[in-house]
Design an enzyme around this catalytic site. Structure first.
Site, PDB file in Angstrom:
ATOM      1  N   ASN A 129       0.847  -1.187   0.000  1.00 60.07           N
ATOM      2  CA  ASN A 129       0.000   0.000   0.000  1.00 60.07           C
ATOM      3  C   ASN A 129       0.887   1.243   0.000  1.00 60.07           C
ATOM      4  O   ASN A 129       1.292   1.736   1.041  1.00 60.07           O
ATOM      5  CB  ASN A 129      -0.916  -0.020   1.229  1.00 60.07           C
ATOM      6  N   ASN A 134      -5.700   6.495  -1.296  1.00 61.76           N
ATOM      7  CA  ASN A 134      -6.624   5.990  -2.318  1.00 61.76           C
ATOM      8  C   ASN A 134      -7.237   4.636  -1.964  1.00 61.76           C
ATOM      9  O   ASN A 134      -7.811   3.961  -2.829  1.00 61.76           O
ATOM     10  CB  ASN A 134      -5.928   5.923  -3.695  1.00 61.76           C
ATOM     11  N   ASP A 135      -7.141   4.234  -0.702  1.00 63.45           N
ATOM     12  CA  ASP A 135      -7.658   2.922  -0.315  1.00 63.45           C
ATOM     13  C   ASP A 135      -9.149   2.781  -0.610  1.00 63.45           C
ATOM     14  O   ASP A 135      -9.629   1.701  -0.957  1.00 63.45           O
ATOM     15  CB  ASP A 135      -7.418   2.660   1.173  1.00 63.45           C
ATOM     16  N   GLY A 154      -5.899  -2.404  -0.030  1.00 67.32           N
ATOM     17  CA  GLY A 154      -5.192  -1.154  -0.244  1.00 67.32           C
ATOM     18  C   GLY A 154      -3.910  -1.242  -1.047  1.00 67.32           C
ATOM     19  O   GLY A 154      -3.259  -0.222  -1.288  1.00 67.32           O
ATOM     20  N   ASP A 156      -1.560  -1.087  -4.125  1.00 72.48           N
ATOM     21  CA  ASP A 156      -1.776  -0.192  -5.255  1.00 72.48           C
ATOM     22  C   ASP A 156      -0.528  -0.081  -6.132  1.00 72.48           C
ATOM     23  O   ASP A 156       0.511  -0.703  -5.857  1.00 72.48           O
ATOM     24  CB  ASP A 156      -2.226   1.190  -4.774  1.00 72.48           C
ATOM     25  N   ASP A 321      -6.382 -13.950 -19.501  1.00 74.07           N
ATOM     26  CA  ASP A 321      -7.166 -14.777 -18.591  1.00 74.07           C
ATOM     27  C   ASP A 321      -8.108 -15.704 -19.372  1.00 74.07           C
ATOM     28  O   ASP A 321      -8.615 -15.331 -20.427  1.00 74.07           O
ATOM     29  CB  ASP A 321      -7.969 -13.839 -17.681  1.00 74.07           C
ATOM     30  N   GLU A 350      -3.943 -18.299 -20.480  1.00 70.97           N
ATOM     31  CA  GLU A 350      -4.265 -19.279 -19.450  1.00 70.97           C
ATOM     32  C   GLU A 350      -5.181 -20.338 -20.059  1.00 70.97           C
ATOM     33  O   GLU A 350      -6.355 -20.099 -20.291  1.00 70.97           O
ATOM     34  CB  GLU A 350      -4.969 -18.601 -18.271  1.00 70.97           C
TER      35      GLU A 350
END
Length: 610
Positions: A129, A134-135, A154, A156, A321, A350
């Site tokens: 974090n 900006n959490d 949190g 980032d 993905d 994947e």
């Protein structure tokens, strides 16, 4: 007269109804020169569209939803410039500025990641974090709750940037953060695979400019930035889901239908149509609407979005993905469009399957795919069968017909099925699997064996964050949050800061030092990156293989037996040739290649032969 003019001006401004323009800008001199720009706004399709500066409109497509219009312009041989779209309905009109930007020098030929790299995989919300401010953010629903294993914690972009030197010192040369675009799900949004805006970084991770800064900081260190891209689905809170451009923008059934996850059906010559349809078109989960890549508007949107991020953020590669869940032909066109634009760009998909034949089907130029006239154009796939072996083999202390190191050996005997085995992504764990150090109860010797194999066999090794300090986690018992724990030291006030040697426990330091030594050695070893491989059938649970080229030979010995083993080196004469000695990279110990070799139980040797 002035009052009448003012009234007309106000009417014109209030009529200006564009809420979104995507892509928000483009570049001159792109291979994809016919750019389809999506304009979104209330009843925007009622307007006629023109454009300034002699830009050619090649097509205007409207759908059953009057709030969308798709305008295709020709940018071929057009210089970087600003121009204006005009939307007119009778006497009412409004305008929208648009830009063609200049590309970076030699952007087309950017170098991507390859077998010379080691990729460090980060669960973006759980690594560090760097900016507590900006959490939480008022523009998105879920707020920070570090006490909740499935909540936002949190982590980032700033946290990644602040710890890039730590990652580099481990021997990593590329970073793969899990998706960073906005995910506005009410809960569980931390994994960001259900994205709600694919042109915007999630504000809890930072801003688009922060992401550009991450790319720049990686490049300053000679490292590469890999974006985790999701083509199969978005989140149900994606802004389009409230007002779809077309009914078939997503796959829709009379009632909710989840994918059957039977990816094998997609190349099964006996498969029923309904099984194939449910696999490909069924939703991954209820909160992830399944995108319809067979719709040309959808496919074009995804192609342009992918190219936009590469050019905008100066990216070095993609991980995609759930690759096989997409429409087969659509995802093949998507992939080819990217590699046509950037010929050296690597993309790993994947394809979570349990046999080499099934996985190899999805790699570019697959001989197996060719049997069905299919080419995915996907340069790289993930070696899930090697991962399967890693997940059990080191607890198999004695060799049996189907147990022990024979299973690692057998994995490589099937490499003939792959079009390019050296472009496979290899790994012992990732963000969807139980932690390696959980399976093996933080047994350092077993970690050494797995990492040594990972660092020395063909392919591109990937390390999951925290593995290098012994992080564990059991998803079966405690849920996904347990395999995505916060990295100790990533948050202010953490009692244990494993980012610094002074803050690590003795156990963490042991794991860290070994990992850093091994992968930093690998960095400069062309013989490992591109050399040939020869291996020998394991005996007594000891696996021996060689990497070699015209100038170097490395001998790797993995003893998965609990007991010390002694064996004659004459069996390996084909590779040892006239070499007299070998130096163990890990211990510095020298051995005489004319003598018998002795190796302790559950241990490794990486011998540079001289």
């Amino acid at each position: 007269m002035k009052k009448i003019f003012f009234f007309l001006l106000i009417t014109s401004i209030s009529f200006a109804q564009i809420e979104r323009v995507e892509p928000p800008f483009w570049w001159s001199d792109m291979n994809l020169s016919d750019v389809q720009i999506m304009f979104y706004g209330k009843n925007i399709a009622q307007n006629d569209v023109t454009v300034s500066n002699g830009i050619i409109i090649k097509g205007i497509q409207k759908t059953e939803n009057p709030n969308y219009v798709f305008v295709t312009i020709d940018t071929k041989n057009t210089s970087a410039q600003d121009f204006v779209f005009t939307f007119k309905n009778g006497k009412k009109s409004f305008t929208q500025n648009y830009s063609l930007k200049s590309r970076r020098e030699n952007s087309k030929n950017r170098k991507s990641y390859d077998s010379s790299d080691m990729i460090y995989l980060i669960m973006s919300d759980r690594f560090a974090n760097g900016n507590p401010d900006n959490d939480s953010d008022k523009t998105v629903t879920e707020k920070a709750d570090r006490a909740n294993p499935s909540g936002r914690h949190g982590g980032d972009i700033e946290g990644i940037i602040k710890n890039l030197d730590y990652i580099k010192e481990l021997g990593a040369t590329a970073v793969w953060p899990t998706p960073l675009c906005e995910d506005n799900d009410e809960r569980g949004s931390y994994h960001t695979y259900g994205q709600s805006d694919v042109y915007k970084i999630d504000p809890r991770f930072g801003t688009n400019n922060d992401y550009l800064r991450l790319s720049a900081e990686l490049h300053k260190r000679g490292m590469k930035n890999i974006l985790d891209y999701v083509t199969n689905h978005w989140g149900w809170q994606h802004w389009m889901m409230k007002d779809l451009p077309t009914h078939d923008w997503i796959h829709q059934f009379p009632e909710y239908t989840q994918t059957n996850h039977r990816r094998e059906s997609l190349n099964d010559i006996y498969a029923s149509k309904i099984d194939v349809e449910v696999c490909s078109d069924g939703w991954f989960v209820k909160s992830m609407p399944d995108l319809n890549q067979s719709n040309p508007l959808v496919l074009n949107y995804l192609i342009q979005n992918a190219l936009w991020w590469i050019e905008y953020a100066d990216l070095d590669g993609f991980r995609v993905d759930t690759y096989p869940y997409n429409d087969k032909d659509g995802i093949s066109k998507w992939t080819k469009s990217i590699t046509d634009e950037y010929p050296n760009f690597n993309i790993v998909g994947e394809a979570w399957l349990n046999s080499q034949s099934k996985i190899s089907y999805w790699q570019k130029d697959s001989k197996i795919g060719a049997l069905q006239s299919f080419n995915s154009h996907l340069p790289s796939v993930m070696d899930f069968t090697l991962f399967d072996a890693f997940s059990s083999v080191f607890n198999q202390d004695k060799q049996e017909w189907d147990k022990g190191m024979i299973n690692v050996y057998l994995n490589f005997t099937n490499d003939f099925l792959y079009a390019n085995p050296n472009n496979l992504l290899t790994f012992a764990e990732n963000h969807d699997t139980n932690r390696f150090n959980e399976i093996y109860k933080n047994d350092f010797k077993k970690y050494q064996m797995a990492m040594t194999i990972l660092a020395t066999v063909r392919g591109i090794p990937q390390l999951y964050y925290g593995s290098e300090i012994g992080m564990a986690g059991n998803k079966d018992k405690n849920g996904d949050g347990d395999i995505r724990r916060d990295f100790p030291g990533g948050w202010n006030g953490d009692a244990n800061n494993a980012f610094n040697a002074s803050g690590r426990t003795a156990e963490q330091q042991k794991f860290h030092d070994f990992t850093a030594k091994l992968f930093n050695w690998r960095k400069s070893k062309e013989v490992i990156h591109t050399g040939k491989m020869m291996h020998y059938i394991p005996e007594n649970n000891v696996y021996v293989f060689f990497r070699y080229n015209d100038t170097e030979t490395v001998m790797i010995v993995i003893n998965n037996n609990t007991d010390k083993q002694t064996f004659k080196l004459s069996r390996f004469k084909e590779n040892i040739k006239n070499f007299q000695t070998g130096t163990d990279v890990l211990s510095g110990k020298q051995i005489n290649t004319k003598d018998d070799l002795e190796i302790d139980g559950k241990s490794v040797l990486v011998l540079e032969l001289k």
